[in-house]
Design a protein around this motif. Structure first.
Motif, PDB file in Angstrom:
ATOM      1  N   SER A  42      -6.402   3.432   2.711  1.00 14.29           N
ATOM      2  CA  SER A  42      -6.466   4.435   1.672  1.00 14.29           C
ATOM      3  C   SER A  42      -5.185   4.349   0.543  1.00 14.29           C
ATOM      4  O   SER A  42      -5.071   5.242  -0.049  1.00 14.29           O
ATOM      5  N   LEU A  57      -4.876  -1.075  -5.670  1.00 10.93           N
ATOM      6  CA  LEU A  57      -5.733  -2.194  -5.251  1.00 10.93           C
ATOM      7  C   LEU A  57      -5.144  -3.275  -5.015  1.00 10.93           C
ATOM      8  O   LEU A  57      -4.317  -3.701  -5.983  1.00 10.93           O
ATOM      9  N   ASP A 107      -6.145  -6.402  -5.697  1.00 12.26           N
ATOM     10  CA  ASP A 107      -6.390  -7.207  -6.950  1.00 12.26           C
ATOM     11  C   ASP A 107      -5.751  -6.759  -7.928  1.00 12.26           C
ATOM     12  O   ASP A 107      -5.369  -7.654  -9.002  1.00 12.26           O
ATOM     13  N   GLN A 108      -5.210  -5.505  -8.047  1.00  9.74           N
ATOM     14  CA  GLN A 108      -4.136  -5.212  -9.321  1.00  9.74           C
ATOM     15  C   GLN A 108      -2.889  -5.757  -8.973  1.00  9.74           C
ATOM     16  O   GLN A 108      -2.251  -6.231 -10.094  1.00  9.74           O
TER      17      GLN A 108
END
Length: 184
Positions: free
Chosen positions: A25, A29, A31-32
């Motif tokens: 949570s 993210l 991928d960032q």
């Protein structure tokens, strides 16, 4: 919370499941975190470290830091070549033209090269800038080539000059005493 664990799961496994559920949570993210253009600025130095960025300066702009980090892999792929030197300085917004010994007039000493560096706005021509350029070049160049001279040119001098001119034409008239006019 629904559990995916079997009925005979231990206390440790249940605690681990709760801990991992909280980590999913988090607002960032994953991928960032690996993208130099999208990662938070507080994480960028760690991403640069992961990508083995050779030169890092806290005084650089955010754009320069992101560019250096983004181009690091490309620089490492070409490391030891002229292209790596150009790319490493290009990531800082610095334009460079490498002149190798066989391109010099007259031909230079074998294994040497000179650099013509065009500094972007915000860079001063001083000892600190010279040393920064030299560190970046030495990290990207091959070991057998020796750096000759570095010519630093500020941004103001690399712009197109404004050329203007004026043309005056006419006659020169000299006026003498009353009634005597002579034209040259």
């Amino acid at each position: 919370m629904s559990s995916l664990l079997p009925a005979n799961a231990t206390k440790y496994e249940r605690a681990l499941e709760k801990t991992c559920a909280r980590s999913f949570s988090l607002p960032v993210l994953i991928d960032q975190l690996r993208n130099p253009d999208a990662c938070p600025m507080s994480v960028l130095p760690w991403l640069a470290y992961e990508r083995s960025v050779d030169e890092w300066k806290e005084g650089w702009s955010e754009e320069q830091k992101r560019q250096v980090t983004a181009r690091s892999i490309s620089v490492h792929k070409k490391k030891g070549t002229r292209g790596a030197v150009e790319e490493a300085l290009g990531a800082l917004g610095i334009g460079v033209r490498a002149i190798e010994w066989w391109e010099m007039e007259p031909q230079g000493v074998r294994g040497t090269y000179d650099l013509e560096v065009q500094l972007p706005a915000g860079y001063k021509v001083d000892e600190e800038t010279y040393q920064e350029v030299e560190r970046v070049v030495n990290a990207a160049k091959n070991c057998r080539s020796h750096l000759g001279k570095i010519s630093l040119t500020p941004a103001a001098l690399t712009q197109q000059p404004i050329v203007s001119g004026a043309v005056f034409c006419g006659e020169v008239v000299t006026i003498y005493e009353l009634g005597r006019i002579k034209a040259n």
